[in-house]
Design an enzyme around this catalytic site. Structure first.
Site, PDB file in Angstrom:
ATOM      1  CB  CYS A 207     -38.428   7.098   5.635  1.00 13.71           C
ATOM      2  SG  CYS A 207     -36.975   7.714   4.753  1.00 13.71           S
TER       3      CYS A 207
ATOM      4  CE  LYS B 139     -28.213  15.515   6.739  1.00 16.48           C
ATOM      5  NZ  LYS B 139     -28.654  14.139   6.846  1.00 16.48           N
TER       6      LYS B 139
ATOM      7  CB  CYS C 129     -38.976  10.921   3.868  1.00 16.32           C
ATOM      8  SG  CYS C 129     -37.722  11.471   5.034  1.00 16.32           S
TER       9      CYS C 129
ATOM     10  CG  HIS D 256     -21.133  13.116   2.735  1.00 14.50           C
ATOM     11  ND1 HIS D 256     -21.512  14.016   3.708  1.00 14.50           N
ATOM     12  CD2 HIS D 256     -22.108  12.171   2.720  1.00 14.50           C
ATOM     13  CE1 HIS D 256     -22.670  13.643   4.231  1.00 14.50           C
ATOM     14  NE2 HIS D 256     -23.050  12.516   3.662  1.00 14.50           N
TER      15      HIS D 256
ATOM     16  CG  HIS E 202     -20.463  11.216   6.802  1.00  7.56           C
ATOM     17  ND1 HIS E 202     -20.280  10.667   5.560  1.00  7.56           N
ATOM     18  CD2 HIS E 202     -21.751  10.974   7.132  1.00  7.56           C
ATOM     19  CE1 HIS E 202     -21.407  10.101   5.153  1.00  7.56           C
ATOM     20  NE2 HIS E 202     -22.327  10.279   6.085  1.00  7.56           N
TER      21      HIS E 202
ATOM     22  CB  CYS F 117     -35.472   8.087   8.330  1.00  8.69           C
ATOM     23  SG  CYS F 117     -35.603   9.727   7.646  1.00  8.69           S
TER      24      CYS F 117
ATOM     25  CG  HIS G  69     -33.883  10.789   3.407  1.00  8.80           C
ATOM     26  ND1 HIS G  69     -34.261  10.498   4.705  1.00  8.80           N
ATOM     27  CD2 HIS G  69     -32.536  10.763   3.385  1.00  8.80           C
ATOM     28  CE1 HIS G  69     -33.176  10.274   5.423  1.00  8.80           C
ATOM     29  NE2 HIS G  69     -32.125  10.426   4.657  1.00  8.80           N
TER      30      HIS G  69
ATOM     31  CE  LYS H 104     -25.826   5.974  -1.894  1.00 10.77           C
ATOM     32  NZ  LYS H 104     -24.775   5.276  -2.528  1.00 10.77           N
TER      33      LYS H 104
HETATM   34  N1  MSP Z   1     -26.018   5.799  11.418  1.00  9.49           N
HETATM   35  C1  MSP Z   1     -26.780   6.906  11.858  1.00  9.49           C
HETATM   36  C2  MSP Z   1     -26.254   7.434  13.179  1.00  9.49           C
HETATM   37  C3  MSP Z   1     -26.220   6.447  14.290  1.00  9.49           C
HETATM   38  S1  MSP Z   1     -25.499   7.095  15.714  1.00  9.49           S
HETATM   39  C4  MSP Z   1     -25.830   5.994  16.894  1.00  9.49           C
HETATM   40  C5  MSP Z   1     -26.700   8.018  10.813  1.00  9.49           C
HETATM   41  N2  MSP Z   1     -25.680   7.966   9.979  1.00  9.49           N
HETATM   42  S2  MSP Z   1     -25.394   9.020   8.808  1.00  9.49           S
HETATM   43  O1  MSP Z   1     -24.191   8.566   8.202  1.00  9.49           O
HETATM   44  O2  MSP Z   1     -26.530   9.173   7.990  1.00  9.49           O
HETATM   45  O3  MSP Z   1     -25.186  10.418   9.446  1.00  9.49           O
HETATM   46  C6  MSP Z   1     -24.646  10.566  10.714  1.00  9.49           C
HETATM   47  C7  MSP Z   1     -24.380  11.990  11.052  1.00  9.49           C
HETATM   48  O4  MSP Z   1     -23.511  12.581  10.115  1.00  9.49           O
HETATM   49  C8  MSP Z   1     -25.548  12.953  11.088  1.00  9.49           C
HETATM   50  O5  MSP Z   1     -26.339  12.883  12.177  1.00  9.49           O
HETATM   51  C9  MSP Z   1     -24.776  14.214  11.176  1.00  9.49           C
HETATM   52  O6  MSP Z   1     -24.208  14.351  12.452  1.00  9.49           O
HETATM   53  C10 MSP Z   1     -23.665  13.955  10.191  1.00  9.49           C
HETATM   54  N3  MSP Z   1     -24.058  14.479   8.920  1.00  9.49           N
HETATM   55  C11 MSP Z   1     -24.363  13.823   7.783  1.00  9.49           C
HETATM   56  N4  MSP Z   1     -24.644  14.739   6.818  1.00  9.49           N
HETATM   57  C12 MSP Z   1     -24.524  15.977   7.329  1.00  9.49           C
HETATM   58  C13 MSP Z   1     -24.516  17.275   6.810  1.00  9.49           C
HETATM   59  N5  MSP Z   1     -24.773  17.540   5.554  1.00  9.49           N
HETATM   60  N6  MSP Z   1     -24.160  18.284   7.651  1.00  9.49           N
HETATM   61  C14 MSP Z   1     -23.744  18.067   8.927  1.00  9.49           C
HETATM   62  N7  MSP Z   1     -23.734  16.870   9.431  1.00  9.49           N
HETATM   63  C15 MSP Z   1     -24.370  15.835   8.754  1.00  9.49           C
HETATM   64  O7  MSP Z   1     -27.541   8.887  10.826  1.00  9.49           O
END
Ligand code: MSP
Length: 516
Positions: free
Chosen positions: A143, A311, A160, A35, A38, A146, A163, A314
Site C-alpha cells: 500500500c 478518519k 488496504c 489538516h 495533523h 501506508c 485507506h 487526504k
Molecule cells: N510520515 C508518517 C509519520 C512518520 S513519524 C516518524 C505519517 N505521516 S502522516 O502525515 O500521514 O500522519 C502522521 C500523524 O498525523 C498520524 O500518525 C497521526 O498522529 C496524525 N494524524 C493524521 N490524521 C489524523 C486524524 N484524522 N486524527 C488524528 N491524528 C491523525 O504517518
C-alpha cells in the site's frame, strides 16, 4: 529559616538538578497540506511541552516533515515537480500552520536535510554491523499510502484497511531488518518498562502484536531513487519508515554531536496517532536495540479525529483545514477543543457544533464569566484595585487539589483530564461568587476577601490553563493586573495559594471570549 529563604533553597536545589524533557510529534508527509488530524497530535505535544516548561524543565519539542518515499515521489510527479521542489513547496505550509496555531516547537526537522541523512546513514550502518540487516527477495502486496507491505489476511479483498484503496503487487530485492529476532528482547524491555506506553491499553495492544509473532521488514528499495542511499550498497535507497523514524535521533545530533545526543536521548515522549503505533512501538525500539541505542522512555498514543465517522485524511477526502476554523473560534478556542473534548487515546468526532459548544461552555461561560464578573465588581466597588486573597480561604484547598489533579493528568499525558481538573477550580469559584454575591455587598473587608480569593484563583488558573490556551491565559493574567509572562511562572511554587498581591490594577475590558 524564613519562608523566603526556604523557597530560595528549594529553587537552588531544583536548578542544580534541572531535568530535561524531549517530546516529538510524528513528522508529517508532505503529500498533503496540514489538516486538523495533523494539528491534533501537534497541539497535544505542544501543550505537553508547555506544561513541562512550567515545571522548570529544559524542554526540546520537535516536529517536522517526512519527505522521502514513493508516496511523495508520486505526488511530486503529479504536479510536474521534482520531489525536492515539491517538498520545498509544502514543508513551509506546515511551518506556517504551526505558527498560526501557536505551536512553540524548538526545532523543525525535514528528512531532506543533511543532518538527517548523516544520522540515517549512521543508524543503518550500526544495525548492519550488528548483523540485523540482510539481503533478500520480497514478493508481496504494497500500500503506497501506508508505505507498507501487507499479507492477504491483513487486507480486505485486496484493499488496504486504512485507506480503502487497492494495493499493488511488488517483487524486489530488498534489505531486510531481522525484526523476528527481537520478539523476546522487546517483550523483556516492555516488561521492565511497563508504563512506557500511554494510555495503558495501547501498551497491551503492543505486547499483543509482539506475542503474535514478528515478521522481518524490508528497509530498502531499488525501484525508486527518492531517498537516502544504503551506505554499503547505493543501488538501494532506505525505506521511508526506517528513514522517517530516525528523525528523532537526527534532531539531537546522533552520530554527529555527542554532547547534544547525550543530553537529549532517550526521548521522553513520542506523541503519535494509533495508526503508526506498530512502526513506533515495535520497529523503532527494535532498530534502536540493534544499534545499541536506548529505546524511548515513552510513547503517547492518540486516537483519530474523525469527521462524519471517518478518519480525517487526504485519502478519505474529508479534510478540514484548522486555519479555516481559527478565524472564527480563535486559536485558543480550537486548541482547547481538541485537548478538552476527547480523552487522549480514544477517537473523537470532530463537529463544528461540538467546537462551538465547548467554546461557549468552558471559555465564554465558565472562564470568561469569572473574569468579567470579578473585574466588574472590582471596578465598581474597589476602584479597580485588586484586593489580596485570604490565607484561610475555602478555595485554597480546592486550588491545591485542582493543581495536584492537573499535574497528575499531564504526567500521564491526559490533557482532557488535566483541563477538567483546572476547570473544576473555575466552576467552584463561580459557585463561591454566587454564594457570596459580591455584586450585592457593600465595600469593605468581607467583599475584599471574596474578590481577592477569586483573583487568586484566576492567577492560578491562568498558569494551569496556559498550555492549552496560551494567549488567553496571558490576557487573563494582564486583566487581573499582573506583569510579565505566564509562561515564565514555575510550578509547583507558582500554584501555591497566596501569590496574588493586593494593589494591582484590574482591567474590565471587552469580553475575552464573546459567546458564539
Ligand atoms: N510520515 C508518517 C509519520 C512518520 S513519524 C516518524 C505519517 N505521516 S502522516 O502525515 O500521514 O500522519 C502522521 C500523524 O498525523 C498520524 O500518525 C497521526 O498522529 C496524525 N494524524 C493524521 N490524521 C489524523 C486524524 N484524522 N486524527 C488524528 N491524528 C491523525 O504517518
Amino acid at each position: 529559616m524564613t519562608n523566603e529563604h526556604a523557597h530560595q533553597r528549594v529553587d537552588a536545589v531544583a536548578s542544580a538538578t534541572v531535568s530535561r524533557f524531549y517530546v516529538t510529534t510524528p513528522i508529517y508527509y508532505v503529500n498533503a497540506a496540514p489538516h486538523i488530524g495533523h494539528a491534533y497530535s501537534t497541539i497535544v505535544a505542544d501543550a505537553l511541552a508547555r506544561w513541562h516548561r512550567l515545571l522548570g524543565e529544559d524542554v526540546k519539542f520537535l516536529t517536522g516533515t517526512d519527505e522521502h518515499g514513493l508516496k511523495i515521489a508520486q505526488a511530486a510527479e503529479a504536479k510536474g515537480l521534482t520531489p525536492q521542489a515539491f517538498a520545498d513547496s509544502i514543508a513551509p505550509t506546515f511551518k506556517t500552520a504551526w505558527q498560526r496555531l501557536n505551536i512553540a516547537n524548538d526545532d523543525f526537522i525535514r528528512t531532506t536535510e543533511p543532518r538527517h541523512r548523516a544520522s540515517v546513514t549512521t543508524l543503518l550502518q550500526a544495525c548492519y554491523d550488528a548483523g540485523d540487516i540482510e539481503l533478500d527477495v520480497y514478493r508481496g502486496k504494497y500500500c503506497v499510502a501506508c508505505e507498507e507491505y501487507y499479507t492477504d489476511d491483513e487486507l480486505d479483498d485486496g484493499y488496504c484497511r486504512i485507506h480503502k484503496t487497492p494495493v499493488d503487487e511488488y517483487e524486489e530485492e530488498n534489505y531486510f531488518f531481522r525484526l523476528s529476532r527481537f520478539e523476546q528482547r522487546l517483550l523483556d524491555w516492555y516488561d521492565a518498562h511497563p508504563s512506557a506506553i500511554v494510555p495503558e491499553f495501547r501498551g497491551n495492544e503492543v505486547r499483543g502484536f509482539i506475542k503474535g509473532g514478528l515478521r522481518d521488514f524490508s528497509i530498502s528499495r531499488t525501484s525508486i531513487d527518492w531517498g537516502i542511499p544504503i551506505p554499503w550498497d547505493t543501488r538501494h535507497v532506505t525505506y521511508v519508515w526506517f528513514d522517517a523514524l530516525t528523525n528523532y535521533l537526527s534532531a539531537v545530533g546522533y552520530g554527529a554531536d555527542d554532547a547534544q545526543y547525550r543530553k537529549w536521548w532517550p526521548v521522553d515522549y513520542h506523541v503519535i496517532g494509533k495508526d503508526i503505533i506498530r512502526f513506533h512501538c515495535v520497529y523503532w525500539p527494535a532498530m534502536l536495540l540493534s544499534a545499541g541505542v536506548e529505546p524511548p522512555r515513552g510513547w503517547a498514543v492518540g486516537g483519530w479525529l474523525l469527521f462524519g465517522g471517518e478518519k480525517i485524511s487526504k485519502t478519505a477526502g474529508n479534510i478540514v483545514n484548522p486555519l479555516d476554523l481559527i478565524d472564527d473560534i480563535g486559536v485558543d478556542g480550537f486548541r482547547h477543543y481538541v485537548l478538552a473534548e476527547t480523552p487522549y487515546g480514544a477517537d473523537g468526532d470532530f463537529t463544528v457544533e461540538g467546537l462551538t459548544a465547548r467554546y461557549n461552555a468552558d471559555l465564554a461561560n465558565n472562564l470568561g464569566n469569572l473574569v468579567s464578573r470579578v473585574a466588574t465588581v472590582v471596578g465598581k466597588k474597589c476602584g479597580g484595585v485588586g484586593p489580596a486573597p485570604a490565607a484561610d480561604s475555602a478555595l485554597s484547598q480546592v486550588a491545591a487539589d485542582a493543581y495536584a489533579a492537573t499535574a497528575a493528568a499531564w504526567a500521564t499525558v491526559q490533557p482532557s483530564r488535566a483541563l477538567e481538573a483546572t476547570w473544576s477550580l473555575i466552576r467552584a469559584t463561580n459557585a463561591y461568587l454566587e454564594q457570596h454575591e459580591p455584586w450585592k455587598a457593600e465595600p469593605g473587608p468581607t467583599l475584599d476577601r471574596v474578590l481577592g480569593d477569586a483573583l487568586e484563583v484566576l492567577r492560578i488558573v491562568a498558569i494551569l490553563a496556559s498550555p492549552s490556551i496560551p494567549d488567553a491565559a496571558q490576557a487573563v493574567w494582564e486583566r487581573i493586573g499582573l506583569t510579565g509572562r505566564v509562561e515564565d511562572q514555575r510550578l509547583p511554587s507558582a500554584a501555591t495559594w497566596g501569590g496574588y498581591a493586593s494593589g494591582a490594577a484590574v482591567i474590565k475590558g471587552e469580553p475575552l471570549f464573546p459567546r458564539r
